[in-house]
Design an enzyme around this catalytic site. Structure first.
Site: not given
Ligand code: PMP
Length: 292
Positions: A52, A151, A184
């Site tokens: 990621r 991220k 989320e």
């Protein structure tokens, strides 16, 4: 043992672990990060976190000055030097030092920081009693502005949610996307259970591709729970039998109340509890071993 930080290829004491005020991570939130757990000497889902990280880097055209293997080695060595068998690892790669302009071309080398720390987690009772939570008015960044799959160090969207959670005196809150679908939490993914079926929003709604989320999806398949990745609304959350958040720090934590609506029996439900137990069974085995 004192805390040792990895900073651009060096291992330094906490007090010496400083980056420039011209670092674009500081000036603009230009960078990426990972939060990783180490359980019993095992870096849980190490490969998935690094994948990621490198995907986020590619997406924002950030050259990480370490190969994947070197990064894994740096993680292992930082953990070893801190003698930490159970803890939290923060891996940060910022664009590096530049000038006051935005232009990333002025930042020749990315900064890499690895911090290993103790983790402040929810008390064990919270996993049984469940959390109280609220929905907030701050909407998730839309994917074509700043894609939540990256991220990035730009966490203002999440921090605005955290401020609203603080004002409501809850630890985590539910964020919707611009269309009103549940996205989320401020730093967790969300799941609901209705009539034995487990639901989680697809990431295109505006959610991070959580490593814990993926582990729970895999566990659902293994344990025979039907899982659907499909958009849902706050109404579906209010009338769910179970609701839970997933994240590296929170693991799998039940929700007992959302916006004043009691969820199910008002404590952790059977599927949430089962998934948490099974999750805790894999955290010491699935990953990269540093200490045995
Ligand atoms: N969403 C956001 C916005 C997060 O910051 C996090 C924590 N990394 C998560 C979800 C959960 O992801 P993970 O399971 O990989 O920790």
């Amino acid at each position: 043992m004192s805390q040792v930080i990895y900073l651009n290829g060096q291992f330094v004491e906490k007090e010496q672990a400083v980056v420039s005020v011209f670092d674009h991570g500081f000036l603009y939130g230009d960078g990426i990060f990972e939060g990783i757990r180490i359980y019993g000497g095992n870096i849980f889902k190490c490969r998935e976190h690094l994948n990621r990280l490198y995907d986020s880097a590619k997406s924002i055209m950030l050259d990480i000055p370490l190969s994947y293997e070197e990064m894994e080695q740096a993680l292992v060595e930082t953990i070893r030097r801190n003698g930490m068998k159970d803890g939290y690892i923060r891996l940060v790669v910022s664009r590096g030092t530049g000038n006051l302009g935005l232009d990333p071309r002025r930042c020749p080398v990315a900064s890499v920081v690895i911090i290993v720390e103790q983790l402040a987690i929810y008390p064990e009772e919270a996993y049984v009693q469940g959390l109280k939570t609220v929905s907030v008015s701050s909407r998730r960044n839309i994917p074509d502005a700043l894609n939540p799959k990256i991220k990035s160090l730009n966490y203002l969207n999440n921090i605005l949610v955290k401020i609203q959670a603080n004002l409501a005196d809850v630890g985590e809150a539910i964020m919707l996307n611009a269309q009103g679908y549940v996205a989320e939490g401020s730093s967790d993914n969300i799941f609901i259970v209705k009539n034995g079926i487990v639901f989680t929003p697809p990431c295109y709604i505006g959610a991070l591709e959580g490593i814990t989320r993926a582990a729970i999806i895999e566990l659902c398949e293994k344990l025979g729970y039907k899982l659907k990745e499909e958009p849902f609304t706050l109404h579906d959350v209010y009338v769910a039998d179970e609701v839970f958040f997933t994240g590296t720090a929170a693991e799998v934590i039940a929700v007992r109340e959302v916006d004043g609506r009691i969820i199910g029996s008002g404590q952790a439900g059977p599927i949430t509890t089962h998934l948490l137990q099974e999750f805790r069974g894999i955290v010491t085995v699935d990953g990269v071993k540093v200490f045995s």
